[in-house]
Design a protein around this motif. Sequence first.
Motif, PDB file in Angstrom:
ATOM      1  N   UNK A   1       0.855  -1.473   0.100  1.00 30.55           N
ATOM      2  CA  UNK A   1       0.079  -0.034  -0.024  1.00 30.55           C
ATOM      3  C   UNK A   1       0.810   1.353   0.127  1.00 30.55           C
ATOM      4  N   UNK A   2       2.168   1.188   0.420  1.00 29.81           N
ATOM      5  CA  UNK A   2       3.040   2.199   0.530  1.00 29.81           C
ATOM      6  C   UNK A   2       4.137   1.792  -0.050  1.00 29.81           C
ATOM      7  N   UNK A   3       5.177   2.961  -0.275  1.00 28.22           N
ATOM      8  CA  UNK A   3       6.493   2.710  -0.505  1.00 28.22           C
ATOM      9  C   UNK A   3       7.355   1.867   0.437  1.00 28.22           C
ATOM     10  N   UNK A   4       7.228   2.354   1.669  1.00 30.73           N
ATOM     11  CA  UNK A   4       7.948   1.514   2.795  1.00 30.73           C
ATOM     12  C   UNK A   4       7.426   0.029   2.548  1.00 30.73           C
ATOM     13  N   UNK A   5       6.183  -0.433   2.443  1.00 34.75           N
ATOM     14  CA  UNK A   5       5.637  -1.451   2.467  1.00 34.75           C
ATOM     15  C   UNK A   5       6.429  -2.236   0.976  1.00 34.75           C
ATOM     16  N   UNK A   6       6.354  -1.598   0.144  1.00 32.12           N
ATOM     17  CA  UNK A   6       6.958  -1.956  -1.296  1.00 32.12           C
ATOM     18  C   UNK A   6       8.657  -2.553  -1.199  1.00 32.12           C
ATOM     19  N   UNK A   7       9.283  -1.605  -0.503  1.00 29.67           N
ATOM     20  CA  UNK A   7      10.607  -1.727   0.049  1.00 29.67           C
ATOM     21  C   UNK A   7      10.653  -2.887   1.069  1.00 29.67           C
ATOM     22  N   UNK A   8       9.871  -3.216   1.991  1.00 32.38           N
ATOM     23  CA  UNK A   8       9.927  -4.080   2.833  1.00 32.38           C
ATOM     24  C   UNK A   8       9.722  -5.372   2.183  1.00 32.38           C
ATOM     25  N   UNK A   9       8.743  -5.709   1.332  1.00 36.16           N
ATOM     26  CA  UNK A   9       8.807  -6.764   0.437  1.00 36.16           C
ATOM     27  C   UNK A   9      10.064  -7.081  -0.180  1.00 36.16           C
ATOM     28  N   UNK A  10      10.405  -6.106  -0.897  1.00 34.06           N
ATOM     29  CA  UNK A  10      11.876  -6.251  -1.569  1.00 34.06           C
ATOM     30  C   UNK A  10      12.934  -6.608  -0.554  1.00 34.06           C
ATOM     31  N   UNK A  11      12.960  -6.261   0.494  1.00 33.76           N
ATOM     32  CA  UNK A  11      13.988  -6.801   1.461  1.00 33.76           C
ATOM     33  C   UNK A  11      13.792  -8.128   1.871  1.00 33.76           C
ATOM     34  N   UNK A  12      12.560  -8.601   2.057  1.00 37.13           N
ATOM     35  CA  UNK A  12      12.245  -9.917   2.283  1.00 37.13           C
ATOM     36  C   UNK A  12      12.828 -10.719   1.311  1.00 37.13           C
ATOM     37  N   UNK A  13      12.548 -10.427   0.097  1.00 34.57           N
ATOM     38  CA  UNK A  13      12.902 -11.334  -1.128  1.00 34.57           C
ATOM     39  C   UNK A  13      14.375 -11.129  -1.285  1.00 34.57           C
ATOM     40  N   UNK A  14      15.192 -10.197  -1.008  1.00 30.98           N
ATOM     41  CA  UNK A  14      16.536 -10.050  -1.167  1.00 30.98           C
ATOM     42  C   UNK A  14      17.327 -10.767  -0.146  1.00 30.98           C
ATOM     43  N   UNK A  15      16.982 -10.615   1.040  1.00 29.20           N
ATOM     44  CA  UNK A  15      18.033 -10.733   2.426  1.00 29.20           C
ATOM     45  C   UNK A  15      17.550 -12.149   3.070  1.00 29.20           C
ATOM     46  N   UNK A  16      18.456 -12.714   3.492  1.00 28.23           N
ATOM     47  CA  UNK A  16      18.373 -14.099   4.328  1.00 28.23           C
ATOM     48  C   UNK A  16      17.839 -13.777   5.791  1.00 28.23           C
ATOM     49  N   UNK A  17      18.351 -12.487   6.218  1.00 28.42           N
ATOM     50  CA  UNK A  17      17.768 -12.055   7.652  1.00 28.42           C
ATOM     51  C   UNK A  17      17.107 -10.642   7.383  1.00 28.42           C
ATOM     52  N   UNK A  18      15.752 -10.488   7.849  1.00 30.26           N
ATOM     53  CA  UNK A  18      15.306  -9.175   7.532  1.00 30.26           C
ATOM     54  C   UNK A  18      14.795  -8.675   8.946  1.00 30.26           C
ATOM     55  N   UNK A  19      14.775  -7.493   8.971  1.00 33.95           N
ATOM     56  CA  UNK A  19      14.143  -6.773  10.131  1.00 33.95           C
ATOM     57  C   UNK A  19      13.018  -5.693   9.811  1.00 33.95           C
TER      58      UNK A  19
END
Length: 327
Positions: A109-127
């Motif tokens: 819904x927001x750019x922050x949420x979009x970046x969050x999904x990108x982080x989950x896809x890219x990183x083995x450990x996400x915060x």
Amino acid sequence: MARETEFLALDDSAVRAVTGPNSRHVALIEDAFKVLVEAPGGGVSINGGARDRANAKQVIQTLADRAAKGATVTEADVRAALGEVRGGGRSTGDLMALPIGKRGAIVPKTNAQARYLETLARCELSFGVGPAGTGKTFLAAAYGANLLRRGQVDRLVITRPAVEAGEKLGFLPGDLNEKVDPYLAPIWEALNDILGAEDVQRRRDKGEIEAAPIAFMRGRTLSHAFVIVDEAQNTSRLQMKMVLTRLGEGARMVVTGDPSQVDLLNPRDSGLAHALRILRDVKGVGVLEFEATDVVRHAMVERIVRAYDADAAGKRLPADLEDTGPA
């Protein structure tokens, strides 16, 4: 400034999504940008000044893109899109979508949420850290459920500190699941909304979805799993180190929490703040920090969070939050 009319061609389903029940979505857009939005057929017309038309068009296109991806467009989506445009953000319409929602695809819904999904896809450990209502737990559950349904992980493992019970759950009635479930209610609500209650229960019975308090993670190695550590601000430093080192082959982990809502007797012992400080620059680790402006639950929640933030910072209430009406 001269007012002109611009027409944006959309199919009927997109027009319905943009208009909303009883034209509620259109009313929000018109109020935000001082434009007139009508649906004469084959799309929508936007009448207003050049900048207001451009802003309204961006919001409308974002909502239409969400509908095209199969997502249900809600009032919260409209408010989030309005907030993004007002803040000068990019449209989220062309970004990642999770095609697994019970009521349609799940789209940020927001750019922050979009970046969050990108982080989950890219990183083995996400915060994912920040205030309530920003979607950090819901999106983590959605991403993990998507991996599980696609066969990219064998298990979805959910853990959370049971601070209120001091990690000693023996006095609660029932088996382990019955003891732990009250502490994991937000996760189960999210998964039921994403997969449906019957599918969630079936996968729990098969061991594909597992929940346990932090204390029960000790000594385990979690391989080929997606692990969600929720409410992590209430883990101690030792608990955080223990759960982070449970990662095994083919596993990924996301840690969610709100550093401002620590329930520990000594808030300085919070393992979340400590982990963020020492792991932020470690290879394979990604951090997404949400802010009050990223709250997508209800407009009132954002105002509440901002008021508390202002109080914590020793500042007066922001002008746009003050009640200037008659007493």
